[in-house]
Design a protein around this motif. Sequence first.
Motif, PDB file in Angstrom:
ATOM      1  N   TYR A 266      -1.636   5.378   6.606  1.00  0.00           N
ATOM      2  CA  TYR A 266      -0.789   4.387   7.277  1.00  0.00           C
ATOM      3  C   TYR A 266      -1.243   4.157   8.721  1.00  0.00           C
ATOM      4  O   TYR A 266      -1.374   3.016   9.161  1.00  0.00           O
ATOM      5  CB  TYR A 266       0.681   4.815   7.259  1.00  0.00           C
ATOM      6  CG  TYR A 266       1.554   3.884   8.046  1.00  0.00           C
ATOM      7  CD1 TYR A 266       1.846   2.612   7.566  1.00  0.00           C
ATOM      8  CD2 TYR A 266       2.061   4.249   9.287  1.00  0.00           C
ATOM      9  CE1 TYR A 266       2.624   1.732   8.293  1.00  0.00           C
ATOM     10  CE2 TYR A 266       2.841   3.381  10.026  1.00  0.00           C
ATOM     11  CZ  TYR A 266       3.122   2.125   9.524  1.00  0.00           C
ATOM     12  OH  TYR A 266       3.896   1.260  10.251  1.00  0.00           O
TER      13      TYR A 266
ATOM     14  N   ASP B 279       0.755  -5.000   4.460  1.00  0.00           N
ATOM     15  CA  ASP B 279      -0.114  -5.643   5.444  1.00  0.00           C
ATOM     16  C   ASP B 279       0.329  -7.101   5.558  1.00  0.00           C
ATOM     17  O   ASP B 279       0.918  -7.650   4.647  1.00  0.00           O
ATOM     18  CB  ASP B 279      -1.589  -5.515   5.090  1.00  0.00           C
ATOM     19  CG  ASP B 279      -1.967  -6.165   3.778  1.00  0.00           C
ATOM     20  OD1 ASP B 279      -1.352  -7.175   3.401  1.00  0.00           O
ATOM     21  OD2 ASP B 279      -2.888  -5.672   3.106  1.00  0.00           O
ATOM     22  N   ASN B 280       0.091  -7.659   6.691  1.00  0.00           N
ATOM     23  CA  ASN B 280       0.471  -9.048   7.022  1.00  0.00           C
ATOM     24  C   ASN B 280       1.574  -9.525   6.148  1.00  0.00           C
ATOM     25  O   ASN B 280       1.902 -10.513   5.845  1.00  0.00           O
ATOM     26  CB  ASN B 280      -0.736  -9.956   6.973  1.00  0.00           C
ATOM     27  CG  ASN B 280      -1.706  -9.555   8.061  1.00  0.00           C
ATOM     28  OD1 ASN B 280      -1.312  -9.169   9.142  1.00  0.00           O
ATOM     29  ND2 ASN B 280      -2.981  -9.621   7.775  1.00  0.00           N
TER      30      ASN B 280
ATOM     31  N   HIS C 288       0.866  -1.177   0.000  1.00  0.00           N
ATOM     32  CA  HIS C 288       0.000   0.000   0.000  1.00  0.00           C
ATOM     33  C   HIS C 288       0.902   1.227   0.000  1.00  0.00           C
ATOM     34  O   HIS C 288       2.066   1.144   0.361  1.00  0.00           O
ATOM     35  CB  HIS C 288      -0.880   0.029   1.256  1.00  0.00           C
ATOM     36  CG  HIS C 288      -1.689  -1.208   1.433  1.00  0.00           C
ATOM     37  ND1 HIS C 288      -2.920  -1.387   0.856  1.00  0.00           N
ATOM     38  CD2 HIS C 288      -1.421  -2.352   2.122  1.00  0.00           C
ATOM     39  CE1 HIS C 288      -3.384  -2.586   1.179  1.00  0.00           C
ATOM     40  NE2 HIS C 288      -2.489  -3.179   1.950  1.00  0.00           N
TER      41      HIS C 288
ATOM     42  N   LEU D 190      -2.637  -3.590  11.402  1.00  0.00           N
ATOM     43  CA  LEU D 190      -2.529  -4.285  10.114  1.00  0.00           C
ATOM     44  C   LEU D 190      -1.254  -3.919   9.351  1.00  0.00           C
ATOM     45  O   LEU D 190      -0.568  -4.781   8.817  1.00  0.00           O
ATOM     46  CB  LEU D 190      -3.752  -3.954   9.251  1.00  0.00           C
ATOM     47  CG  LEU D 190      -3.779  -4.555   7.850  1.00  0.00           C
ATOM     48  CD1 LEU D 190      -3.814  -6.076   7.918  1.00  0.00           C
ATOM     49  CD2 LEU D 190      -4.996  -4.034   7.093  1.00  0.00           C
ATOM     50  N   PHE D 191      -0.920  -2.642   9.305  1.00  0.00           N
ATOM     51  CA  PHE D 191       0.185  -2.190   8.463  1.00  0.00           C
ATOM     52  C   PHE D 191       1.524  -2.281   9.188  1.00  0.00           C
ATOM     53  O   PHE D 191       1.614  -2.050  10.394  1.00  0.00           O
ATOM     54  CB  PHE D 191      -0.054  -0.756   8.001  1.00  0.00           C
ATOM     55  CG  PHE D 191      -1.250  -0.612   7.093  1.00  0.00           C
ATOM     56  CD1 PHE D 191      -1.578  -1.590   6.172  1.00  0.00           C
ATOM     57  CD2 PHE D 191      -2.045   0.514   7.157  1.00  0.00           C
ATOM     58  CE1 PHE D 191      -2.673  -1.454   5.343  1.00  0.00           C
ATOM     59  CE2 PHE D 191      -3.139   0.664   6.318  1.00  0.00           C
ATOM     60  CZ  PHE D 191      -3.455  -0.325   5.410  1.00  0.00           C
ATOM     61  N   ARG D 192       2.577  -2.580   8.420  1.00  0.00           N
ATOM     62  CA  ARG D 192       3.924  -2.700   8.973  1.00  0.00           C
ATOM     63  C   ARG D 192       4.943  -2.364   7.886  1.00  0.00           C
ATOM     64  O   ARG D 192       4.601  -2.197   6.732  1.00  0.00           O
ATOM     65  CB  ARG D 192       4.176  -4.106   9.502  1.00  0.00           C
ATOM     66  CG  ARG D 192       4.115  -5.161   8.392  1.00  0.00           C
ATOM     67  CD  ARG D 192       4.383  -6.543   8.916  1.00  0.00           C
ATOM     68  NE  ARG D 192       4.234  -7.538   7.887  1.00  0.00           N
ATOM     69  CZ  ARG D 192       5.163  -7.845   6.992  1.00  0.00           C
ATOM     70  NH1 ARG D 192       6.306  -7.237   6.987  1.00  0.00           N
ATOM     71  NH2 ARG D 192       4.950  -8.772   6.086  1.00  0.00           N
TER      72      ARG D 192
END
Length: 191
Positions: free
Chosen positions: A76, A190-191, A6, A82-84
């Motif tokens: 973000y 994500d993941n 993303h 969820l986001f990393r």
Amino acid sequence: MGADIHGFIECRGTYGTLDEEDSSWHAAINLDLLYGGRSYDAFGCLFGVRNYAGFRPLAEGRGLPPDVTDEVRDHYEGAPDLFRSPSWIGWEELVAVDWDEPALTVDARVHEYRYSVEHGLLKSGKSFRNLDGRSEGDEWIQEGKIMRVERMTRREAVRQDGEWGPVWATMKALADVHGPEYVRLVAWFDN
């Protein structure tokens, strides 16, 4: 579970100048509008995420830029669970990359090929398989497929003439107007 990318392409300034009154970054376009793929090879090459191909990542772990736009930061931070792995890379860096540079190691996945009478040898995928002591360049037949241990190049990982084409074309167009040092891709996963 898979990982998806993303982010946004951001640019700085307006219409070819870095005006002192407008020296801030702007969220130019959401990456979701340009790229809908899931290429772990590209993710690993660019940002070190799911780097099964063994690349020296170009922009691993930089975090969000300190001067990131509020719009991008809000996207973000909108899903903190969820986001990393946020990071960013500038157009100026991307045009300087040696796209023929090979990965540091052989791919952790075996490259699978199938033969077509019409088209010859076609890559059909990659899979995690026990290499059984095999090394780069080894080839064998398994389950009717030709299997190879290979080392990828950056060009193979980030297909600029394929799924990454719209991202590159947009960044280049913005760089042509604003200057290459004023265009960047800010991304997270994500993941």
